[in-house]
Design an enzyme around this catalytic site. Sequence first.
Site, PDB file in Angstrom:
ATOM      1  N   LYS A  40       0.858  -1.193   0.000  1.00  0.00           N
ATOM      2  CA  LYS A  40       0.000   0.000   0.000  1.00  0.00           C
ATOM      3  C   LYS A  40       0.887   1.234   0.000  1.00  0.00           C
ATOM      4  O   LYS A  40       1.769   1.388   0.853  1.00  0.00           O
ATOM      5  CB  LYS A  40      -0.903   0.012   1.233  1.00  0.00           C
ATOM      6  CG  LYS A  40      -1.879   1.202   1.218  1.00  0.00           C
ATOM      7  CD  LYS A  40      -2.919   1.074   2.319  1.00  0.00           C
ATOM      8  CE  LYS A  40      -2.480   1.661   3.624  1.00  0.00           C
ATOM      9  NZ  LYS A  40      -2.471   3.134   3.652  1.00  0.00           N
ATOM     10  N   ASP A  67      -3.552   4.528  -1.609  1.00  0.00           N
ATOM     11  CA  ASP A  67      -4.515   4.944  -0.581  1.00  0.00           C
ATOM     12  C   ASP A  67      -4.404   6.448  -0.326  1.00  0.00           C
ATOM     13  O   ASP A  67      -3.731   6.887   0.586  1.00  0.00           O
ATOM     14  CB  ASP A  67      -4.211   4.148   0.702  1.00  0.00           C
ATOM     15  CG  ASP A  67      -5.167   4.474   1.836  1.00  0.00           C
ATOM     16  OD1 ASP A  67      -6.283   4.944   1.553  1.00  0.00           O
ATOM     17  OD2 ASP A  67      -4.794   4.240   3.006  1.00  0.00           O
ATOM     18  N   LYS A  69      -7.342   8.344  -0.201  1.00  0.00           N
ATOM     19  CA  LYS A  69      -8.602   8.734   0.438  1.00  0.00           C
ATOM     20  C   LYS A  69      -9.164  10.001  -0.197  1.00  0.00           C
ATOM     21  O   LYS A  69      -9.335  11.041   0.453  1.00  0.00           O
ATOM     22  CB  LYS A  69      -8.418   8.942   1.941  1.00  0.00           C
ATOM     23  CG  LYS A  69      -7.854   7.717   2.649  1.00  0.00           C
ATOM     24  CD  LYS A  69      -7.710   7.956   4.129  1.00  0.00           C
ATOM     25  CE  LYS A  69      -7.219   6.735   4.867  1.00  0.00           C
ATOM     26  NZ  LYS A  69      -5.869   6.268   4.476  1.00  0.00           N
ATOM     27  N   ASP A  72     -13.026  15.487  -2.289  1.00  0.00           N
ATOM     28  CA  ASP A  72     -13.078  16.848  -2.854  1.00  0.00           C
ATOM     29  C   ASP A  72     -14.389  16.936  -3.621  1.00  0.00           C
ATOM     30  O   ASP A  72     -15.225  16.033  -3.526  1.00  0.00           O
ATOM     31  CB  ASP A  72     -11.844  17.065  -3.762  1.00  0.00           C
ATOM     32  CG  ASP A  72     -11.468  18.541  -3.911  1.00  0.00           C
ATOM     33  OD1 ASP A  72     -12.387  19.384  -4.044  1.00  0.00           O
ATOM     34  OD2 ASP A  72     -10.275  18.850  -3.916  1.00  0.00           O
ATOM     35  N   THR A 131      -9.586   4.365  11.434  1.00  0.00           N
ATOM     36  CA  THR A 131      -9.362   3.453  12.571  1.00  0.00           C
ATOM     37  C   THR A 131      -8.629   4.138  13.725  1.00  0.00           C
ATOM     38  O   THR A 131      -8.569   3.601  14.826  1.00  0.00           O
ATOM     39  CB  THR A 131      -8.568   2.212  12.123  1.00  0.00           C
ATOM     40  OG1 THR A 131      -7.476   2.641  11.312  1.00  0.00           O
ATOM     41  CG2 THR A 131      -9.432   1.278  11.321  1.00  0.00           C
ATOM     42  N   ARG A 222       3.122  -0.618  10.604  1.00  0.00           N
ATOM     43  CA  ARG A 222       4.232  -0.637  11.558  1.00  0.00           C
ATOM     44  C   ARG A 222       4.528  -1.977  12.215  1.00  0.00           C
ATOM     45  O   ARG A 222       5.712  -2.267  12.446  1.00  0.00           O
ATOM     46  CB  ARG A 222       4.014   0.487  12.583  1.00  0.00           C
ATOM     47  CG  ARG A 222       4.231   1.860  11.945  1.00  0.00           C
ATOM     48  CD  ARG A 222       3.612   2.980  12.740  1.00  0.00           C
ATOM     49  NE  ARG A 222       2.155   2.963  12.647  1.00  0.00           N
ATOM     50  CZ  ARG A 222       1.360   3.839  13.239  1.00  0.00           C
ATOM     51  NH1 ARG A 222       1.883   4.802  13.976  1.00  0.00           N
ATOM     52  NH2 ARG A 222       0.051   3.766  13.085  1.00  0.00           N
TER      53      ARG A 222
HETATM   54  O1  C5P Z   1       1.142   1.315  10.738  1.00  0.00           O
HETATM   55  P1  C5P Z   1      -0.309   0.910  10.702  1.00  0.00           P
HETATM   56  O2  C5P Z   1      -0.512  -0.595  10.702  1.00  0.00           O
HETATM   57  O3  C5P Z   1      -1.118   1.601  11.781  1.00  0.00           O
HETATM   58  O4  C5P Z   1      -0.808   1.437   9.287  1.00  0.00           O
HETATM   59  C1  C5P Z   1      -2.168   1.466   8.922  1.00  0.00           C
HETATM   60  C2  C5P Z   1      -2.302   1.977   7.519  1.00  0.00           C
HETATM   61  O5  C5P Z   1      -3.670   1.954   7.143  1.00  0.00           O
HETATM   62  C3  C5P Z   1      -1.817   3.403   7.300  1.00  0.00           C
HETATM   63  O6  C5P Z   1      -1.160   3.408   6.037  1.00  0.00           O
HETATM   64  C4  C5P Z   1      -3.069   4.250   7.246  1.00  0.00           C
HETATM   65  O7  C5P Z   1      -2.952   5.303   6.331  1.00  0.00           O
HETATM   66  C5  C5P Z   1      -4.099   3.254   6.732  1.00  0.00           C
HETATM   67  N1  C5P Z   1      -5.490   3.484   7.161  1.00  0.00           N
HETATM   68  C6  C5P Z   1      -5.897   3.491   8.484  1.00  0.00           C
HETATM   69  N2  C5P Z   1      -7.218   3.696   8.803  1.00  0.00           N
HETATM   70  C7  C5P Z   1      -8.122   3.855   7.831  1.00  0.00           C
HETATM   71  C8  C5P Z   1      -7.729   3.823   6.493  1.00  0.00           C
HETATM   72  C9  C5P Z   1      -6.394   3.625   6.186  1.00  0.00           C
HETATM   73  O8  C5P Z   1      -5.061   3.304   9.372  1.00  0.00           O
HETATM   74  N3  C5P Z   1      -9.391   3.980   8.127  1.00  0.00           N
END
Ligand code: C5P
Length: 241
Positions: A40, A67, A69, A72, A131, A222
Site C-alpha cells: 500500500k 490509498d 482517500k 473533494d 481506525t 508498523r
Molecule cells: O502502521 P499501521 O498498521 O497503523 O498502518 C495502517 C495503515 O492503514 C496506514 O497506512 C493508514 O494510512 C491506513 N489506514 C488506516 N485507517 C483507515 C484507512 C487507512 O489506518 N481507516
Amino acid sequence: MLTRFDDIPASERIIVALDMDAFEAYALAERLRGRAKWVKIGMTLLYAEGPAIVSAFKKRGFNVFVDLKLHDIPHQVAGAAASLVECGADMLTFHTVGGVPMMSAGQHSVEDRAGVLNVPCPITLGVTVLTSMDADTLRATGVERPMADQVRTLATQAREAGLSGVVASPQEAAMLRELLGPDALIVTPGVRPAGADLGDQSRVATPKAAFDAGASHIVVGRPITQADDPVAAFERIAAEL
Ligand code: C5P
C-alpha cells in the site's frame, strides 16, 4: 458467513503499508518480494515520489493499493481517480464522507479510464471512519450517533455509489460482512498482533480476529515495517491465519 475470499492464501490477503521514504520502501519490498502480494502506497510515499512510484512497485511484481482517500468536489475526484488509473493503481480509496455523488463520479471515472486504457478496472474502496478515531473523536466532529451506526451509514453509501467495498476497523467487519454480503471487499487497517504497540490506532484487533470477523484483506504497517525482522513479522501474521 462464507466469502469469496476464504480460499485465497493468507499471504495474498495481507497488504503491507509502506509509510516510509522510498529508499526504505524499496529495501523492504526487495525482502518481501515473492512473499507478499500487495503493498500500500499512501500519502507519505506518493507525495514525495510522485505517481511513478506506483509503476516502480508494479515492475517489482506487487499489486499496488494507492490509498489517497480522495475527498473533494466530484469533478476533482473524478479527475484524480482517472489519474490513479493511469498510474497503474490496482486498488484505490475514496473518503465516504464526500458523499454519494462524489463517490459515484469517482467510480464512473475509474471505469471509463480503465475501459479507454483497456486495463482491468481497479478495486475501489470507501473509507468509513478512520481506525485512529475513537467514539470521543468522532463525537467531537459533530457526529452524535454511535460509531457503528456511522460506519453502517457510510458503508451503505459506498455500496450505493457502486464501489467494490469499504475500509473499516476490524471491530466493524462482522457487521459490515452481514450488511454487504459475501462478495464485498472489506479491508481493515487497525490490525495489531497481540501485545503489539497500538501507535495512533484506536479501534484495533488481531489479524486472526479481523479475518474471523469477515475482513477480505488486512492492512498492516508498523507491526511489519518497524519490526526487527519485517519478513519474519509478515510470515508470523500469515501463519497465524
Ligand atoms: O502502521 P499501521 O498498521 O497503523 O498502518 C495502517 C495503515 O492503514 C496506514 O497506512 C493508514 O494510512 C491506513 N489506514 C488506516 N485507517 C483507515 C484507512 C487507512 O489506518 N481507516
